[in-house]
Design a protein around this motif. Structure first.
Motif, PDB file in Angstrom:
ATOM      1  N   VAL A   1       1.038  -1.178  -0.034  1.00 37.94           N
ATOM      2  CA  VAL A   1      -0.009  -0.076   0.074  1.00 37.94           C
ATOM      3  C   VAL A   1       0.785   1.268  -0.241  1.00 37.94           C
ATOM      4  O   VAL A   1       2.097   1.327   0.339  1.00 37.94           O
ATOM      5  N   ASP A   2       0.188   2.399  -0.296  1.00 45.40           N
ATOM      6  CA  ASP A   2       0.960   3.611  -0.288  1.00 45.40           C
ATOM      7  C   ASP A   2       1.220   3.951   1.569  1.00 45.40           C
ATOM      8  O   ASP A   2       0.212   4.222   1.941  1.00 45.40           O
ATOM      9  N   ILE A   3       2.410   4.001   1.764  1.00 43.40           N
ATOM     10  CA  ILE A   3       2.563   4.307   3.312  1.00 43.40           C
ATOM     11  C   ILE A   3       1.914   5.839   3.731  1.00 43.40           C
ATOM     12  O   ILE A   3       1.365   6.025   4.859  1.00 43.40           O
ATOM     13  N   SER A   4       1.963   6.535   2.606  1.00 47.77           N
ATOM     14  CA  SER A   4       1.594   7.996   3.046  1.00 47.77           C
ATOM     15  C   SER A   4       0.341   8.107   3.220  1.00 47.77           C
ATOM     16  O   SER A   4      -0.516   8.781   3.909  1.00 47.77           O
ATOM     17  N   SER A   5      -0.646   6.925   2.809  1.00 49.50           N
ATOM     18  CA  SER A   5      -2.078   6.992   3.070  1.00 49.50           C
ATOM     19  C   SER A   5      -2.648   6.737   4.489  1.00 49.50           C
ATOM     20  O   SER A   5      -3.543   6.902   4.925  1.00 49.50           O
ATOM     21  N   PHE A   6      -1.379   6.271   5.432  1.00 51.66           N
ATOM     22  CA  PHE A   6      -1.845   6.432   6.728  1.00 51.66           C
ATOM     23  C   PHE A   6      -1.855   7.798   7.600  1.00 51.66           C
ATOM     24  O   PHE A   6      -1.722   7.581   8.916  1.00 51.66           O
ATOM     25  N   GLY A   7      -1.614   8.606   6.857  1.00 51.25           N
ATOM     26  CA  GLY A   7      -1.398  10.108   7.275  1.00 51.25           C
ATOM     27  C   GLY A   7      -0.014  10.478   8.124  1.00 51.25           C
ATOM     28  O   GLY A   7       1.180   9.764   7.644  1.00 51.25           O
ATOM     29  N   PRO A   8      -0.078  11.390   8.768  1.00 56.36           N
ATOM     30  CA  PRO A   8       1.423  11.982   9.305  1.00 56.36           C
ATOM     31  C   PRO A   8       2.025  11.085  10.297  1.00 56.36           C
ATOM     32  O   PRO A   8       1.320  10.176  10.877  1.00 56.36           O
ATOM     33  N   THR A   9       3.494  10.982  10.092  1.00 53.93           N
ATOM     34  CA  THR A   9       4.258   9.975  10.881  1.00 53.93           C
ATOM     35  C   THR A   9       4.950  10.688  11.859  1.00 53.93           C
ATOM     36  O   THR A   9       5.106  12.062  11.810  1.00 53.93           O
ATOM     37  N   THR A  10       5.526  10.112  12.947  1.00 55.34           N
ATOM     38  CA  THR A  10       6.461  10.521  14.050  1.00 55.34           C
ATOM     39  C   THR A  10       7.370   9.490  14.327  1.00 55.34           C
ATOM     40  O   THR A  10       7.240   8.508  14.087  1.00 55.34           O
ATOM     41  N   GLU A  11       8.641  10.043  14.696  1.00 52.89           N
ATOM     42  CA  GLU A  11       9.648   8.926  15.095  1.00 52.89           C
ATOM     43  C   GLU A  11       9.328   8.485  16.258  1.00 52.89           C
ATOM     44  O   GLU A  11       8.920   9.080  17.197  1.00 52.89           O
ATOM     45  N   ALA A  12       9.233   7.114  16.277  1.00 53.85           N
ATOM     46  CA  ALA A  12       9.025   6.338  17.505  1.00 53.85           C
ATOM     47  C   ALA A  12       9.664   4.926  17.454  1.00 53.85           C
ATOM     48  O   ALA A  12      10.023   4.674  16.347  1.00 53.85           O
ATOM     49  N   ARG A  13       9.778   4.363  18.554  1.00 52.71           N
ATOM     50  CA  ARG A  13      10.137   2.882  18.403  1.00 52.71           C
ATOM     51  C   ARG A  13       9.226   2.024  17.974  1.00 52.71           C
ATOM     52  O   ARG A  13       8.299   1.991  18.119  1.00 52.71           O
ATOM     53  N   LEU A  14       9.751   1.116  17.004  1.00 50.95           N
ATOM     54  CA  LEU A  14       9.138   0.115  16.283  1.00 50.95           C
ATOM     55  C   LEU A  14       8.296  -0.899  17.183  1.00 50.95           C
ATOM     56  O   LEU A  14       6.997  -1.164  17.124  1.00 50.95           O
ATOM     57  N   GLY A  15       8.865  -0.941  18.708  1.00 52.68           N
ATOM     58  CA  GLY A  15       8.030  -1.759  19.421  1.00 52.68           C
ATOM     59  C   GLY A  15       7.022  -1.010  20.168  1.00 52.68           C
ATOM     60  O   GLY A  15       6.130  -1.708  20.988  1.00 52.68           O
ATOM     61  N   ASP A  16       6.733   0.323  19.800  1.00 53.56           N
ATOM     62  CA  ASP A  16       5.401   1.116  20.406  1.00 53.56           C
ATOM     63  C   ASP A  16       4.138   0.525  19.784  1.00 53.56           C
ATOM     64  O   ASP A  16       3.311   0.660  20.153  1.00 53.56           O
ATOM     65  N   VAL A  17       4.101  -0.170  18.617  1.00 50.73           N
ATOM     66  CA  VAL A  17       3.182  -0.621  18.095  1.00 50.73           C
ATOM     67  C   VAL A  17       3.269  -2.167  17.454  1.00 50.73           C
ATOM     68  O   VAL A  17       2.427  -2.687  17.085  1.00 50.73           O
ATOM     69  N   VAL A  18       4.404  -2.742  17.570  1.00 50.26           N
ATOM     70  CA  VAL A  18       4.573  -3.845  17.161  1.00 50.26           C
ATOM     71  C   VAL A  18       5.377  -4.983  18.361  1.00 50.26           C
ATOM     72  O   VAL A  18       6.194  -4.601  18.963  1.00 50.26           O
ATOM     73  N   LEU A  19       4.783  -6.072  18.207  1.00 47.95           N
ATOM     74  CA  LEU A  19       5.272  -7.209  19.178  1.00 47.95           C
ATOM     75  C   LEU A  19       6.025  -7.935  18.334  1.00 47.95           C
ATOM     76  O   LEU A  19       5.840  -8.022  17.047  1.00 47.95           O
ATOM     77  N   ALA A  20       6.938  -8.831  18.956  1.00 43.87           N
ATOM     78  CA  ALA A  20       7.691  -9.937  18.137  1.00 43.87           C
ATOM     79  C   ALA A  20       8.302 -10.837  19.068  1.00 43.87           C
ATOM     80  O   ALA A  20       8.424 -10.675  20.440  1.00 43.87           O
ATOM     81  N   ARG A  21       9.090 -12.011  18.531  1.00 46.36           N
ATOM     82  CA  ARG A  21       9.748 -12.971  19.143  1.00 46.36           C
ATOM     83  C   ARG A  21      10.849 -13.457  18.153  1.00 46.36           C
ATOM     84  O   ARG A  21      10.644 -13.462  17.179  1.00 46.36           O
ATOM     85  N   SER A  22      11.935 -13.642  18.789  1.00 44.41           N
ATOM     86  CA  SER A  22      12.831 -14.344  18.014  1.00 44.41           C
ATOM     87  C   SER A  22      13.599 -15.539  18.636  1.00 44.41           C
ATOM     88  O   SER A  22      13.622 -15.542  19.944  1.00 44.41           O
ATOM     89  N   GLY A  23      14.360 -16.309  17.776  1.00 43.12           N
ATOM     90  CA  GLY A  23      14.935 -17.274  18.580  1.00 43.12           C
ATOM     91  C   GLY A  23      16.204 -18.006  17.503  1.00 43.12           C
ATOM     92  O   GLY A  23      16.254 -17.529  16.391  1.00 43.12           O
ATOM     93  N   ASP A  24      16.846 -19.023  17.921  1.00 42.95           N
ATOM     94  CA  ASP A  24      18.088 -19.500  17.088  1.00 42.95           C
ATOM     95  C   ASP A  24      17.526 -20.790  16.224  1.00 42.95           C
ATOM     96  O   ASP A  24      16.757 -21.501  16.930  1.00 42.95           O
ATOM     97  N   LYS A  25      18.040 -21.005  15.322  1.00 41.95           N
ATOM     98  CA  LYS A  25      17.914 -22.399  14.492  1.00 41.95           C
ATOM     99  C   LYS A  25      19.219 -22.391  14.017  1.00 41.95           C
ATOM    100  O   LYS A  25      19.523 -22.254  12.884  1.00 41.95           O
ATOM    101  N   GLY A  26      20.021 -23.175  14.879  1.00 46.42           N
ATOM    102  CA  GLY A  26      21.540 -23.541  14.411  1.00 46.42           C
ATOM    103  C   GLY A  26      22.208 -22.150  14.077  1.00 46.42           C
ATOM    104  O   GLY A  26      22.504 -21.281  15.185  1.00 46.42           O
ATOM    105  N   ALA A  27      22.662 -21.804  12.680  1.00 49.44           N
ATOM    106  CA  ALA A  27      23.554 -20.622  12.495  1.00 49.44           C
ATOM    107  C   ALA A  27      22.569 -19.562  12.079  1.00 49.44           C
ATOM    108  O   ALA A  27      23.086 -18.317  12.097  1.00 49.44           O
ATOM    109  N   ASN A  28      21.250 -19.797  12.239  1.00 49.34           N
ATOM    110  CA  ASN A  28      20.214 -18.648  11.802  1.00 49.34           C
ATOM    111  C   ASN A  28      19.321 -18.212  12.867  1.00 49.34           C
ATOM    112  O   ASN A  28      19.285 -18.997  14.050  1.00 49.34           O
ATOM    113  N   ILE A  29      18.857 -16.917  12.661  1.00 46.67           N
ATOM    114  CA  ILE A  29      17.852 -16.225  13.512  1.00 46.67           C
ATOM    115  C   ILE A  29      16.709 -15.943  12.938  1.00 46.67           C
ATOM    116  O   ILE A  29      16.626 -15.911  11.573  1.00 46.67           O
TER     117      ILE A  29
END
Length: 631
Positions: free
Chosen positions: A505-533
């Protein structure tokens, strides 16, 4: 639940209740007893083995310093046998590690002493050390590397170092078994089943498979049980541990967490929950986080089934009850994972401190000094690895010296202890030429060489496995065995999904932006699989998902990794539409894997929160909606 004596007569007429009591060797024995006493369950499973356990146990066993099985697994059994006998709960654990028969016999000895009516079995067939050693010495060739079938992936430096069979001898080689031998043991009447290296979810699959009397071609049902097992197998991860949204709850929620329970129905769907009146939480956000942990994309592999999870649904149905559905299954691959560990050499680390003004220049000078004097002595190119790392950033206008201090970490690996002692000697020769304010950490023991184990993940043909279950009598002697056999059919793996969003989509369609940490709106989980993340990121509002899909491209992930990115890494990307999630696998950052990784975060668990801490342009209305949701 009703009378315990009628439980097994009612198999298959209701969901089976499988409670997990361990996800790592450190989980204490009382967690098994908690699962047995704080509510009704049919099975208790436990996963005590990380990839390193077997290798470390093997080394200690060879020195006469270890029994080969995990002490905390025995602790759990010792504390819980009376309840198992009374309530007729069955136990399936991989705490037998390198010596499942030894732990089974120790358990049977206590059962006899206490007069309990419990039958013990152990699973065999995962330990392939003799075979792998013999094949390597005869042919000089290694089994295929786990990532060898992906031609985009570069194997880490020294990945094939174990071809030096004298200098780097193999210490353990274990295949990841499925649930077939577990089911066989249950069919032979076992109450307690001690396994070695079965796959993490195999005990849960075995419990559900036996309870519902599935066939080995009921792939949708087996796949559902596989993912249920994936969700509950890792200690308290599905009840609040390692949850990226923990800061939105009272911290007391996460004190003394219970472990998870899966209620698995005959059709393979399940409900993830926990015992009532315990702390922690089981909600959709946390279950999504755990689902996204240690994935490799849209397929999840086990020796019994391939689970296709691209359309998975995870739905909160009531307090502490989350429903899992829409998992599809197909035949398993013709190979299983073979974890080979070998003596990698020796390693040491120096921890050096710098405080305050001109910190960046201080570390630049220190690294220049190390490299200059090592090269002058002709040593620099003789290390397997020489890595100079700077950890932390001094606070601006610091209020304490601690907050102004960062540390440098010199990590070195070598074939010999002598070279690492030479590194220490070299450092001592220029140590008094240091930058202003230089000081050392108090504990210098890490600077002394120590042997380290290295990991080679391989592929092993399932048709060559000879796995089965052995039943013990009251004297600890094998009175009956049952061969597990092999899956009736296999399905060759296709290339893993790897695509940018099909719905940009066109990112600008979501309106004005502000600088913030990605984690302010996004949850996540990471882990190892051998050599990989692996890392999965998701939003909680469907109207935010088109932004995440468009924003989180492969190029964006590479950019967010910053200076950690290396040109020999490779990224795969796909999406979980029903979870509002974008998933990545980054091949290469963990080198040869946990035991010899150059990173502090050798398990990749901190990667998600590093990415969430990045400052990016976020639509202002997203942030306003998140703030409103907190009120």
């Amino acid at each position: 639940m009703g009378d315990a004596g009628t439980r097994w007569a009612r198999m298959g007429t209701r969901p089976v209740l499988v409670a997990n009591c361990s996800g790592a060797r450190g989980d204490p024995g009382y967690q098994m007893r908690r699962q047995a006493t704080e509510g009704d369950v049919d099975f208790i499973t436990g996963d005590y083995l990380a990839e390193m356990n077997l290798a470390e146990n093997a080394v200690k066993m060879s020195e006469g310093k270890h029994d080969g099985w995990e002490p905390t697994a025995w602790d759990g059994l010792e504390q819980t046998l009376d309840v198992l006998d009374q309530k007729r709960i069955k136990v399936i654990i991989n705490g037998g590690s390198l010596n499942p028969s030894g732990l089974a016999r120790k358990c049977q000895e206590l059962i006899k002493e206490k007069g309990y009516n419990l039958k013990v079995a152990y699973v065999y067939g995962d330990d392939l050390l003799s075979e792998v050693r013999s094949d390597l010495e005869k042919t000089g060739a290694l089994p295929k590397h786990l990532d060898s079938e992906n031609d985009k992936v570069s194997l880490s430096a020294n990945a094939t170092a174990l071809l030096d069979t004298r200098g780097k001898p193999i210490v353990s080689a274990n295949a990841y078994l499925g649930a077939r031998a577990i089911v066989k043991a249950l069919e032979l009447g076992a109450d307690i089943i001690i396994c070695g290296r079965v796959a993490d979810a195999s005990p849960v699959i075995g419990a559900a498979w036996y309870w519902h009397q599935w066939s080995d071609t009921d792939y949708d049902q087996l796949a559902g049980a596989l993912i249920a097992g994936h969700l509950i197998e890792c200690s308290a991860y599905v009840t609040g541990s390692n949850f990226s949204g923990f800061d939105e709850y009272p911290l007391e929620t996460f004190l003394d967490l219970p472990f998870g329970i899966a209620e698995i129905s005959e059709d393979g769907t399940s409900v993830i929950t926990k015992h009532e009146n315990t702390k922690g939480l089981v909600n959709a956000d946390n279950v999504k986080c755990q689902f996204l942990y240690e994935l490799q994309g849209s397929t999840y592999l086990n020796s019994d089934v391939t689970a296709h999870v691209e359309d998975i649904r995870i739905e909160e149905i009531s307090k502490d009850r989350v429903r899992l559905s829409n998992v599809k299954g197909s035949p398993p691959p013709p190979t299983t994972k073979l974890a080979i560990f070998y003596q990698g050499g020796f390693e040491s680390q120096l921890l050096l401190n710098a405080t305050g003004y001109a910190t960046a220049k201080k570390w630049e000078l220190m690294e220049m000094q190390f490299r200059y004097f090592l090269e002058k002595k002709g040593l620099l190119d003789k290390f397997q690895l020489f890595d100079f790392q700077v950890l932390g950033t001094p606070a601006s206008n610091p209020q304490t010296q601690f907050s102004s201090t960062t540390y440098g970490r010199v990590l070195a690996q070598a074939d010999s202890e002598a070279l690492l002692y030479a590194l220490l000697q070299t450092f001592s020769e220029f140590a008094m030429q240091h930058f202003s304010g230089f000081h050392l950490s108090l504990d210098t023991r890490t600077a002394l060489p120590r042997p380290y184990l290295a990991f080679y993940p391989a592929l092993y043909p399932q048709g060559s496995l000879s796995e089965g279950a052995a039943i013990l009598d009251m004297e600890g002697k094998v009175i009956q065995t049952g061969e597990a056999g092999h899956p009736p059919q296999y399905q060759k793996l296709s290339q893993r999904d790897n695509y940018e969003t099909k719905q940009p989509v066109d990112i600008s369609s979501f309106g004005p932006t502000t600088e913030a940490r990605l984690g302010d709106v996004v949850l996540a989980r990471s882990g190892d699989k051998g050599a990989n993340i692996n890392i999965g990121l998701f939003v909680r509002k469907s109207q935010h998902y088109p932004w995440l899909q468009t924003f989180m491209t492969r190029a964006r992930m590479q950019a967010l990794m910053g200076d950690d990115w290396r040109d020999d890494y490779y990224i795969e990307r796909m999406e979980f539409q029903n979870l509002l999630a974008v998933h990545f696998v980054i091949y290469g950052p963990l080198g040869r894997g946990v035991s010899s990784c150059r990173l502090l975060d050798a398990l990749g668990k901190g990667f998600a929160d590093y990415i969430r801490d990045k400052v990016v342009d976020i639509p202002r209305k997203f942030l306003e909606e998140r703030e409103a949701a907190k009120l």
